[in-house]
Design a protein around this motif. Sequence first.
Motif, mmCIF file in Angstrom:
data_model
loop_
_atom_site.group_PDB
_atom_site.id
_atom_site.type_symbol
_atom_site.label_atom_id
_atom_site.label_comp_id
_atom_site.label_asym_id
_atom_site.label_seq_id
_atom_site.Cartn_x
_atom_site.Cartn_y
_atom_site.Cartn_z
ATOM 1 N N GLU A 283 0.797 -1.228 0.000
ATOM 2 C CA GLU A 283 0.000 0.000 0.000
ATOM 3 C C GLU A 283 0.828 1.275 0.000
ATOM 4 O O GLU A 283 0.313 2.346 -0.314
ATOM 5 N N THR B 120 4.643 7.112 7.444
ATOM 6 C CA THR B 120 3.972 6.176 6.546
ATOM 7 C C THR B 120 3.207 6.954 5.482
ATOM 8 O O THR B 120 2.388 7.819 5.809
ATOM 9 N N LEU B 121 3.472 6.647 4.224
ATOM 10 C CA LEU B 121 2.786 7.302 3.110
ATOM 11 C C LEU B 121 2.065 6.261 2.269
ATOM 12 O O LEU B 121 2.638 5.227 1.920
ATOM 13 N N PHE B 122 0.813 6.532 1.950
ATOM 14 C CA PHE B 122 0.069 5.692 1.021
ATOM 15 C C PHE B 122 0.408 6.155 -0.393
ATOM 16 O O PHE B 122 0.406 7.355 -0.682
ATOM 17 N N LEU C 38 -1.601 15.648 3.236
ATOM 18 C CA LEU C 38 -2.013 15.166 4.549
ATOM 19 C C LEU C 38 -3.530 15.219 4.639
ATOM 20 O O LEU C 38 -4.128 16.296 4.596
ATOM 21 N N HIS C 39 -4.138 14.048 4.743
ATOM 22 C CA HIS C 39 -5.595 13.954 4.842
ATOM 23 C C HIS C 39 -5.989 13.988 6.315
ATOM 24 O O HIS C 39 -5.557 13.148 7.107
ATOM 25 N N LEU D 83 -8.307 11.092 12.539
ATOM 26 C CA LEU D 83 -7.490 10.315 11.606
ATOM 27 C C LEU D 83 -6.594 11.222 10.779
ATOM 28 O O LEU D 83 -7.044 12.203 10.199
ATOM 29 N N LEU D 84 -5.307 10.895 10.753
ATOM 30 C CA LEU D 84 -4.348 11.599 9.905
ATOM 31 C C LEU D 84 -3.704 10.575 8.976
ATOM 32 O O LEU D 84 -3.135 9.588 9.440
ATOM 33 N N GLN D 85 -3.796 10.806 7.679
ATOM 34 C CA GLN D 85 -3.183 9.907 6.707
ATOM 35 C C GLN D 85 -2.370 10.726 5.715
ATOM 36 O O GLN D 85 -2.838 11.735 5.198
ATOM 37 N N LEU D 86 -1.163 10.260 5.456
ATOM 38 C CA LEU D 86 -0.261 10.966 4.555
ATOM 39 C C LEU D 86 -0.174 10.208 3.233
ATOM 40 O O LEU D 86 0.088 9.004 3.216
ATOM 41 N N TYR D 87 -0.401 10.920 2.142
ATOM 42 C CA TYR D 87 -0.338 10.330 0.803
ATOM 43 C C TYR D 87 0.855 10.911 0.060
ATOM 44 O O TYR D 87 1.147 12.105 0.181
ATOM 45 N N ARG E 8 -8.730 7.166 -0.740
ATOM 46 C CA ARG E 8 -8.375 5.800 -1.133
ATOM 47 C C ARG E 8 -8.886 5.473 -2.535
ATOM 48 O O ARG E 8 -8.218 4.777 -3.301
#
Length: 207
Positions: free
Chosen positions: A24, A36-38, A60-61, A66-70, A93
């Motif tokens: 992923e 961690t990067l998607f 950065l979402h 929730l924090l998600q880095l793409y 996603r």
Amino acid sequence: MPQEGEDRALIDFVEGVLAEKSEEGAVVAVGGLGLTLFLSHPTLQSLPPKGNKVRLFGYLHVKEDLLQLYGFSDRRERDIFLKLIAVTGIGPRVALAVLSAYDPDAFVRIVACEDLEAITAVSGVGKKSGQRIILELKDKLAPLAGDLGVVVGGPDGSDLAREAREALKGLGYSVREANHALEGYAADEPSVEGMIKYALKRLGGSG
């Protein structure tokens, strides 16, 4: 500095040492931290071996707790991603799944030609979502389509391309492989058979 249209990126880029890779995404070591990067599949495949330095453009979402880095290989990929998540009902996603199936230029062509079947071939994109993507992005992507020589709303051989793509998928190729192999096809009298032969030659197959 982020360019126009990238004000929502929040993190312009991440630069560090590639620590881990997964199906992923990846972990990049930066200043004693592991981020961690998607990533899309093409970006993931373009990464060097672990231990090498990498530079990825970021987004950065932020959603409640929730924090998600793409991460993205270039600004163009990120720009398409940002346009996709601005479409009603399209989350990060799904946007990443689109970029895993199609490179930015191929996606621009698909939207310009209103190729709903190609968009809905992406996992997580249903008919209504695909229609919204075309409706909301067609005008926004028109300048990019013009640069590629595609007429917005024009046929561009889309019906033939759909048949050829389905045939290639039936031979075991992924949607992305099929579309990449069909890029650049040109003929005075386009045909599905001609497209398939052209694609197989580029893919290294027989025919």
